[in-house]
Design a protein around this motif. Structure first.
Motif, PDB file in Angstrom:
ATOM      1  N   UNK A  68      -7.971  10.868  -8.716  1.00  0.00           N
ATOM      2  CA  UNK A  68      -7.337   9.373  -8.185  1.00  0.00           C
ATOM      3  C   UNK A  68      -7.908   9.224  -6.734  1.00  0.00           C
ATOM      4  N   UNK A 116       1.139   9.288   3.488  1.00  0.00           N
ATOM      5  CA  UNK A 116       2.184   9.361   2.715  1.00  0.00           C
ATOM      6  C   UNK A 116       2.005  10.715   2.119  1.00  0.00           C
ATOM      7  N   UNK A 148     -20.868   6.593 -16.318  1.00  0.00           N
ATOM      8  CA  UNK A 148     -20.354   7.659 -17.018  1.00  0.00           C
ATOM      9  C   UNK A 148     -21.467   8.618 -17.781  1.00  0.00           C
ATOM     10  N   UNK A 159       5.043  13.703   2.673  1.00  0.00           N
ATOM     11  CA  UNK A 159       5.694  14.168   1.523  1.00  0.00           C
ATOM     12  C   UNK A 159       5.557  15.813   1.416  1.00  0.00           C
ATOM     13  N   UNK A 161       0.188  11.017 -10.935  1.00  0.00           N
ATOM     14  CA  UNK A 161      -0.399  12.421 -11.201  1.00  0.00           C
ATOM     15  C   UNK A 161       0.353  13.688 -11.452  1.00  0.00           C
ATOM     16  N   UNK A 162       1.664  13.372 -10.917  1.00  0.00           N
ATOM     17  CA  UNK A 162       2.333  14.574 -11.040  1.00  0.00           C
ATOM     18  C   UNK A 162       3.065  14.708 -12.519  1.00  0.00           C
ATOM     19  N   UNK A 198       1.080   3.930  -2.845  1.00  0.00           N
ATOM     20  CA  UNK A 198       0.749   5.508  -2.496  1.00  0.00           C
ATOM     21  C   UNK A 198       1.924   6.342  -3.262  1.00  0.00           C
ATOM     22  N   UNK A 217      11.620  10.101  -5.805  1.00  0.00           N
ATOM     23  CA  UNK A 217      11.038   9.495  -4.407  1.00  0.00           C
ATOM     24  C   UNK A 217      10.794   8.006  -4.811  1.00  0.00           C
ATOM     25  N   UNK A 236      -4.663  17.591  -3.349  1.00  0.00           N
ATOM     26  CA  UNK A 236      -3.469  18.319  -3.899  1.00  0.00           C
ATOM     27  C   UNK A 236      -2.494  17.256  -4.391  1.00  0.00           C
ATOM     28  N   UNK A 237      -2.035  16.343  -3.432  1.00  0.00           N
ATOM     29  CA  UNK A 237      -1.044  15.642  -3.846  1.00  0.00           C
ATOM     30  C   UNK A 237      -1.388  14.385  -4.824  1.00  0.00           C
ATOM     31  N   UNK A 238      -2.495  14.117  -4.789  1.00  0.00           N
ATOM     32  CA  UNK A 238      -2.801  12.797  -5.743  1.00  0.00           C
ATOM     33  C   UNK A 238      -3.804  13.240  -6.906  1.00  0.00           C
ATOM     34  N   UNK A 239      -4.297  14.383  -6.764  1.00  0.00           N
ATOM     35  CA  UNK A 239      -5.153  14.932  -7.850  1.00  0.00           C
ATOM     36  C   UNK A 239      -6.600  14.488  -7.344  1.00  0.00           C
ATOM     37  N   UNK A 252       1.014   8.617  -6.743  1.00  0.00           N
ATOM     38  CA  UNK A 252       1.199  10.196  -6.551  1.00  0.00           C
ATOM     39  C   UNK A 252       2.177  10.414  -7.622  1.00  0.00           C
ATOM     40  N   UNK A 300      -2.996   4.843   4.663  1.00  0.00           N
ATOM     41  CA  UNK A 300      -1.220   4.883   4.147  1.00  0.00           C
ATOM     42  C   UNK A 300      -1.465   5.822   3.335  1.00  0.00           C
ATOM     43  N   UNK A 301      -2.199   6.116   2.406  1.00  0.00           N
ATOM     44  CA  UNK A 301      -2.232   7.267   1.297  1.00  0.00           C
ATOM     45  C   UNK A 301      -2.082   8.611   2.092  1.00  0.00           C
ATOM     46  N   UNK A 357      -5.526   1.126   3.369  1.00  0.00           N
ATOM     47  CA  UNK A 357      -5.139   1.896   1.966  1.00  0.00           C
ATOM     48  C   UNK A 357      -5.323   3.464   2.295  1.00  0.00           C
ATOM     49  N   UNK A 390       0.906  -1.311  -0.133  1.00  0.00           N
ATOM     50  CA  UNK A 390      -0.032  -0.020  -0.029  1.00  0.00           C
ATOM     51  C   UNK A 390       0.924   1.359  -0.077  1.00  0.00           C
ATOM     52  N   UNK A 391       2.008   1.306   0.919  1.00  0.00           N
ATOM     53  CA  UNK A 391       2.967   2.526   0.976  1.00  0.00           C
ATOM     54  C   UNK A 391       3.423   2.622  -0.473  1.00  0.00           C
ATOM     55  N   UNK A 396     -18.010   4.450 -22.792  1.00  0.00           N
ATOM     56  CA  UNK A 396     -17.754   4.380 -21.174  1.00  0.00           C
ATOM     57  C   UNK A 396     -17.224   5.705 -20.821  1.00  0.00           C
TER      58      UNK A 396
END
Lengths: 551, 551
Positions: B518, B360, B34, B364, A34-35, A27, A42, B512-515, A31, B356-357, B353, A23-24, A514
């Motif tokens: 997501x 993280x 959708x 970070x 998305x960047x 994550x 990292x 902000x971190x994952x969007x 991340x 931990x997300x 999950x 899971x870590x 979809x």
């Protein structure tokens, strides 16, 4: 299944460790996605720490086991087949070449990447070498000492492999999606300029980059093969397989090519046709106006291939049914067999999902253009082929070599080693099967004893089995040809999936039905499963082929 | 585990049927998501067909088994506990009320929906009633006839339940996401007008709609409970459990409340505090300016609750360790126990999950505002709590009632029924445990025989066990209090998750971190798992509590 190691919650702890690390890792990986950073320090830093920890544990284990030789005796002969090790070594070799290319590539673009990225291929190379030597030495071992530490170590290595796999898959998917996005952007507005400061400038850099891109599929398979072998080691930890030793080793399957010329020839034809189709498809796929033509070629070729595969699966299942020696059951205690079938079923969900999603979309939109109907038939036949192949391989994996009509040589051996299967705890076949076999052995022993008493009677008794054997030989040859042909077909489909372009991503009916995001998610998450499904099928078919040579 | 039914590939076929139906259902459900259609005839039509098919099969099965009474003898006493049936009936009742509300709601908005939507609640009610009566009559049965048909039937019903669950979860998630999207849209541009022609106009319609919204969580649990019971039936199909009958029934666990007042009181306090916190949170959560205050209250309250739960889990594990009767192993053959632990571990991936997300993201980004640090501590303690609870419940589930120091009454019964456990094939404990137990029984038999020979010696021999028993009783009482407290805490967390607002969706660091996409995907797919995790934990704790009363 006697548990030799006392601390049983250790297995639960190691599963929890696997969950937490995975899971870590997910994550951190997600991340980055998305960047939109392809070379993130990292992710690679995290993966390097994991790889170093796993390598350290493997070296520790090797060092420790060098001192105590006793657990070499506790061996599960069904784990770590030699062809599996050979495959692993091949994929490892490709991974090492990939690491060389990556190292060269990152050196060339050092001005715009972190120094960590140069260290990554080196660490990965160390990890690959360590893991291959670890797995080839200890794949069959049932570990008995330091259970708690080794359970966690195994799960840590498993998590490392899974995350490495996920990293490559995500990288590849984002690259593909980005190229599609870019095409769309270029279509809509021609004035967007690519301001990529990290582009390759030298020829060497291009060679490194393209070479690495072609080796990624092997790296993916390396991670998955290692994962399954580590899982088998984890499941076997603490088990005490008893007197299986010499008998099992004497009957080890071997790979021989004789009488399978038709299967090999047909398979080779399919393979070469696949290469041809892939090149033509690749050329036509590039330009926008020849795209429908490319899709038409792809679908038609695939349809023919799928029909052939479906037919041979059905024929194979039919031959097994005729032999009436299906001993297929879900309840066998053999870890390797159960895992094989579970992986087969699990991975087949990937291609099945894409096909069923496609069919649903075409069915409900109801637009049956020529491309759409080709797509519909392709999805239908793909579904049938996957289902048929699953049935065939499961049946083949669970039906052991035929022990009921053994040749004279085996009768004697069987009578002498009568106690073999009743005592074995790592038995290939289910308990029912093995108890039946003991009965058979009992019968045969009495027959052999009779033969010793009256040699003329014995010669007469041999007549019928030999007649029976010749018919069985014929069936076995047919089966071996089918197995070889299906094996080569699966490799062909694997090549097509791993290297060919992916027509699913560009088909518009599904995208409209979809929405682009959902459809891209489904395709990019299911395609890797499909690729692994075909390589795993090929591996299973190879194992069944080797086993069938025993008869 | 003898396989009574001969066609073994039937199990593979039924698994493939499950995969196909689930994938087809997912395709239809996701395509609707959708298109943003809340009341789509396509999805509901498909689900109705599935429900009718499942109901027809269940009625068939009931009718057929009324004629042949013999397979009532083949019963797995560990499946279908009576509290499980009671829970199922409760959830079914809530589902029936939900169906009434839905029927009323769809009747009120008939002008803008299809007539199919009115039929849906009716069909669901029929399905619910059929399924509850089927499961309460046959949950323990090991089916022996018509295996192929019944395997496919069971898997079809399982797929129906899973798809019903998925439908509700997707509906709820899209509603929440849409409300968040709408808020954002309203923030950015105030002139957007809601042109919803299907809005409620009458009071009755509002009551129906809001009532239905509050009953959905029960419907979700109904589907999941039914799914697990159907899976157990599928796994038990074809099994022949031998002479377990009368003995097992005599020792059936019972629910009694005595000496657990502290646990009950503390648990009730936690429950009422949860309701209070939920109301305050709900009020503050609505307005934008009091949102941080609401989050602060939520996190602080949750932190205290989680600490309490973590402490009691640790204390419980410690007591088990002190008793040193952990017989915890993954390799027990009991389907129900293995499934319980697998479900527990699988569902715990959901809350883990999210935590931990979150951790993280906060780690970070490195921004430690007061809300962020609360979030970080909350995630950390939640992770620890889930891990601790998993360990505790697994240990408690696998350690059977203590048979090593039985009271005098049990000694006699044990000596008389010595052969019970060595013969049983549906044994609760692992083979190792049971063989140990047989040894114990052997010892006790000789002791009892001695007692019969010399009654004075016997009285002296009883001294020590009785002293031992009183200390054991004390420990058992502590354990029962812990179990009850943890049970009520889990119900409290379940209520908080199922009805309270979800703070994870609005926390900006993670967004902000994952969007947004997501993060919303992770939260909406993991939250239902978390909800099921807590209700399943409560159910398991209840079972362990009932079992602990045997001592």
């Amino acid at each position: 299944w006697q548990e030799g190691c006392s601390p049983k919650p250790a297995s639960l702890l190691s599963v929890l460790h696997l969950i937490l690390v995975s899971l870590l890792g997910s994550a951190i990986l997600l991340s980055e996605m998305s960047h939109h950073l392809p070379h993130s320090p990292r992710v690679h830093g995290f993966l390097m720490v994991l790889m170093l920890a796993s390598s350290a544990w493997m070296l520790c284990f090797g060092w420790q086991s060098r001192k105590t030789e006793k657990h070499r005796l506790n061996v599960d002969h069904h784990a770590g087949a030699s062809w599996l090790k050979a495959g692993l070594a091949l994929f490892a070799l490709a991974t090492l070449i990939l690491d060389c290319f990556s190292f060269g590539y990152y050196r060339e673009i050092l001005h715009c990447t972190s120094p960590l990225m140069i260290a990554f291929p080196l660490v990965q190379a160390v990890f690959t070498v360590t893991q291959v030597s670890f797995l080839s030495s200890f794949a069959k071992v049932c570990i008995q000492d330091w259970c708690c530490l080794h359970r966690v170590g195994l799960m840590n290595s498993l998590a490392t492999n899974l995350l490495l796999w996920m990293n490559v898959v995500l990288d590849e998917s984002t690259k593909q999606l980005r190229s599609i996005y870019m095409e769309e952007q270029q279509d809509s507005a021609h004035n967007t300029t690519l301001s990529n400061s990290c582009a390759c400038t030298t020829d060497l850099c291009h060679i490194f980059r393209d070479g690495a891109a072609h080796l990624h599929p092997f790296n993916i398979e390396f991670s998955l093969f290692s994962s399954t072998m580590l899982y088998v080691l984890w499941k076997n930890l603490g088990r005490v397989p008893s007197s299986l030793g010499p008998q099992a080793r004497a009957r080890r399957p071997a790979f021989r090519i004789s009488g399978i010329f038709p299967g090999l020839l047909l398979g080779a034809l399919v393979l070469s046709a696949t290469f041809g189709c892939m090149i033509v498809f690749g050329v036509f796929f590039k330009a926008k106006d020849t795209l429908p033509h490319a899709l038409q070629i792809y679908y038609t070729f695939s349809l023919i291939l799928l029909c052939l595969m479906l037919l041979s699966s059905c024929a194979g299942t039919l031959v097994y049914r005729l032999q009436k020696r299906s001993s297929f059951t879900f309840r066998t205690k053999n870890v390797v067999r159960n895992l094989d079938v579970a992986l087969l079923l699990g991975c087949s969900c990937g291609p099945l999902a894409i096909c069923i999603f496609s069919m649903t979309a075409i069915f409900f939109t109801g637009s049956l253009s020529s491309l759409n109907s080709l797509d519909l038939f392709f999805s239908l036949f793909k579904t049938l082929q996957v289902l048929g192949q699953n049935l065939f391989i499961s049946e083949a994996l669970f039906s052991g070599p035929d022990e009921r009509h053994p040749t004279a040589q085996f009768v004697l051996a069987g009578a002498l080693n009568k106690s073999f299967d009743s005592e074995s705890q790592c038995a290939v076949w289910s308990t029912m099967e093995s108890s039946m076999q003991v009965q058979m052995d009992e019968d045969e022993k009495s027959r052999v004893l009779k033969m010793h008493d009256s040699p003329h009677m014995g010669a007469a008794a041999f007549q019928k089995p030999f007649l029976f054997t010749s018919r069985r030989r014929g069936r076995a040859k047919i089966m071996q040809n089918i197995l070889v042909f299906l094996l080569l077909c699966n490799i062909a489909v694997w090549i097509l999936y791993a290297y060919g372009a992916r027509p699913h991503l560009v088909s518009e009916t599904e995208q409209n039905f979809y929405g682009f995001t959902l459809w891209a998610t489904v395709v990019t998450s299911c395609l890797p499963l499909g690729i692994f499904y075909h390589i795993h099928s090929a591996a299973s078919l190879f194992e069944v082929y080797c086993k069938s040579q025993l008869n």
